[in-house]
Structure formats: structure tokens, C-alpha cells
Write an enzyme that holds these catalytic residues in place. Structure first.
Site, PDB file in Angstrom:
ATOM      1  CB  ALA A   1      73.426 -85.120  55.816  1.00  0.00           C
ATOM      2  CB  ALA A   2      71.799 -81.572  51.068  1.00  0.00           C
ATOM      3  N   GLY A   3      69.887 -81.126  53.544  1.00  0.00           N
ATOM      4  CA  GLY A   3      69.005 -80.002  54.180  1.00  0.00           C
ATOM      5  C   GLY A   3      69.728 -79.775  55.563  1.00  0.00           C
TER       6      GLY A   3
END
Length: 299
Positions: A241-243
Site C-alpha cells: 500500500a505504499a503506492g
């Protein structure tokens, strides 16, 4: 206001030292169930970054559905438009290795039932400043939402993931495209970041290609060639979920009318904070944390 028309999944996360190969069995060190889904993740990231957010999508009538709804609401996201449909909620099976890398299998569940935006959802989209879209809902529904937003003057931000061919009518309705380097290469057929950004810029006003720990390549409206914005140097624990954190924070910055360069730095700071924690929605930073990180980099 930001509206997010997208997916909500329960993430089933196994943490291992090394991900198994085909036919291989390995022993994991931990297992967790964490609310996620690209749409829900972006909604939570935007809300934690200080934006007013409405989530539009669907959960199932299984045990995961109420938990996904509670998680979004607990982060300050308006879930009054979140549908409940018969059957299971979407899930994602995620393996996270010892270096923080991940591999993911998504089973759409209730997300697959969202084949078109409802009239009520279209009204919310028309009132929004920004619409966030991903590709974990059926492509025809995403396209319809994008076209409705464009007609209403709402800024459309698209994350083309999971990557697939993009219909012309969808791409023509997008104002800001945020793709990682693999997605950009798959869409354009070009391996070079600058070449991919240049090609995408012929269709979309603002193109951002995220490069993980190497930052992001941004080609903003009215600017010259694409430029690299460096990412803060951190030790990644979990890149899941960094993006989505990047995109949610970018949308919050855009609503505040931050400059393109500042908005990308703001989003990059949020993403860098998220990879230092485990999980998807559980890893996303608050506005105060993002501001402190930027202040340190500005000093």
C-alpha cells in the site's frame, strides 16, 4: 472533497523470510488480517492526510464486510454511500518477505458486483473536487465514473492497477495518471521511465511514475521534461500500500492547491512513512507526521 470509487478488500497477510517458489512450502513468522483494497487504502490515506473523503464501492454480507466499513469510518471516511451486496467481500492474499517486498493475489468478491456507478454515486462524484480511481472494479464501471467526473469538471486521478489495457474513453477522461514503473512500461510498451512518461503525457495532462525508494518521475502540466523527485531514505519493513498512500496523499495535496512539485514531495513523504510499518491501512501516516517529515527535509 475527494470521492473514491474503488475496491475494499480484507488483506490476508503472511510474513515470511523468503517467498515460496512454485510447489514450495515455507514456514511464516506471522499472519494478520488487515483491511485493505486499493480504493479503501487510498481513501484512508487521503483522510489521514487531512482531506474530506467519501468512499463509493461495495462490501459483502460476510464477516469481513462490517469490519471493512468500520475501518473506513474509523479513519474519518464517509461510508454512507458504501453498498452491501450478497456474497463475500473482496480479499487479497499477500506474502511479505524479509526485505519488505510483497506479492499479491486479489479475489474481487463484492467489488465485482460494481458494474456501474449508481445515480446517487454520480451525484457525489459531480460534487467532488477530485475523483480517485483504480482498476480493482470492473473496467466499465471505472470508465463510466471517469467520464461522469470529466463532464462535471471533477479532477480524475487514476492508478492503473492491477495493470490492464486502458480504453481510450477512460484515458481521455483522466487528468492525473499515477503509475509505478512496471505499470507504465506495460501500458506504453516502453522500458525507459522518461520515454514512458513522454508517451503518457501525450494523452494525460499530468503523469507521475513512482519508482519506489528512488522517488518519482513527474511531468506536470505546463512544465518541461519530466523531473525526478527524490524519496526520503528509510528502511522498508513492508511496502504493501505504499503506492496507495502516495496517491491518497497526492489527492489531498491537490485539493489544497499545493504546487505539483510540493504535492509530489508531500505524497512521497507519506509513502516513505508507510513502508516503515507493517500492513496496508494500518501503516498510513497522519497529517502531522507527514508535515513533520517534510519540515525535517526542508531544514
Amino acid at each position: 472533497m475527494i470521492s473514491v470509487f474503488g475496491s475494499a478488500n480484507m488483506d490476508l497477510v503472511a510474513y515470511v523470510e523468503a517467498a515460496p517458489g512454485l510447489g514450495e512450502t515455507v514456514t511464516g513468522r506471522e499472519f494478520r488480517t488487515i483491511p485493505g483494497g486499493k480504493g479503501a487504502n487510498q481513501a484512508i490515506a487521503a483522510a489521514r492526510a487531512g482531506a474530506e473523503v467519501v468512499f463509493l464501492g461495495a462490501v459483502g454480507d460476510d464477516a469481513f464486510g462490517p469490519e471493512l466499513r468500520r475501518t473506513l469510518a474509523g479513519a474519518g471516511v464517509d461510508v454512507s454511500g458504501l453498498r452491501t451486496v450478497p456474497g463475500p467481500s473482496g480479499i487479497a492474499q499477500i506474502v511479505v518477505d524479509g526485505q519488505g517486498g510483497n506479492s499479491i493475489i486479489v479475489v474481487p468478491g463484492a467489488n465485482g458486483a460494481v458494474t456501474a456507478p449508481t445515480e446517487a454515486e454520480l451525484e457525489v462524484i459531480a460534487r467532488s473536487d477530485v475523483l480517485l480511481l483504480q482498476l480493482e472494479l470492473p473496467i466499465e464501471a471505472v470508465t463510466a465514473a471517469a467520464r461522469a467526473a470529466r463532464a462535471a469538471g471533477t479532477t480524475v486521478i487514476l492508478t492503473p492497477a492491477p495493470v490492464q489495457p486502458l480504453p481510450d474513453e477512460l484515458l481521455d477522461a483522466v487528468d492525473i495518471l499515477v503509475a509505478n514503473e512496471h505499470e507504465a512500461a506495460a501500458i506504453t510498451g516502453l522500458a525507459g521511465h522518461e520515454d514512458a512518461a513522454r508517451e503518457l503525457r501525450t494523452r494525460v495532462g499530468w503523469v507521475i511514475i513512482t519508482l519506489g525508494s528512488r522517488g518519482a518521475l513527474t511531468a506536470a502540466p505546463g512544465a518541461g521534461p519530466a523531473v525526478r523527485v527524490r524519496a526520503p531514505e528509510v528502511r522498508a519493513v513492508d511496502t504493501t500500500a505504499a503506492g496507495d498512500t502516495f496517491v491518497g496523499a497526492l489527492a489531498a495535496a491537490h485539493v489544497e492547491r499545493q504546487s505539483p512539485d510540493r504535492a509530489v514531495r508531500f505524497a512521497g513523504a507519506a509513502a516513505a512513512l508507510s513502508v516503515q510499518r507493517e500492513g496496508a491501512s494500518t501503516s498510513m501516516p497522519s497529517r502531522a507526521e507527514i508535515d513533520r517529515s517534510l519540515a525535517r527535509s526542508d531544514a
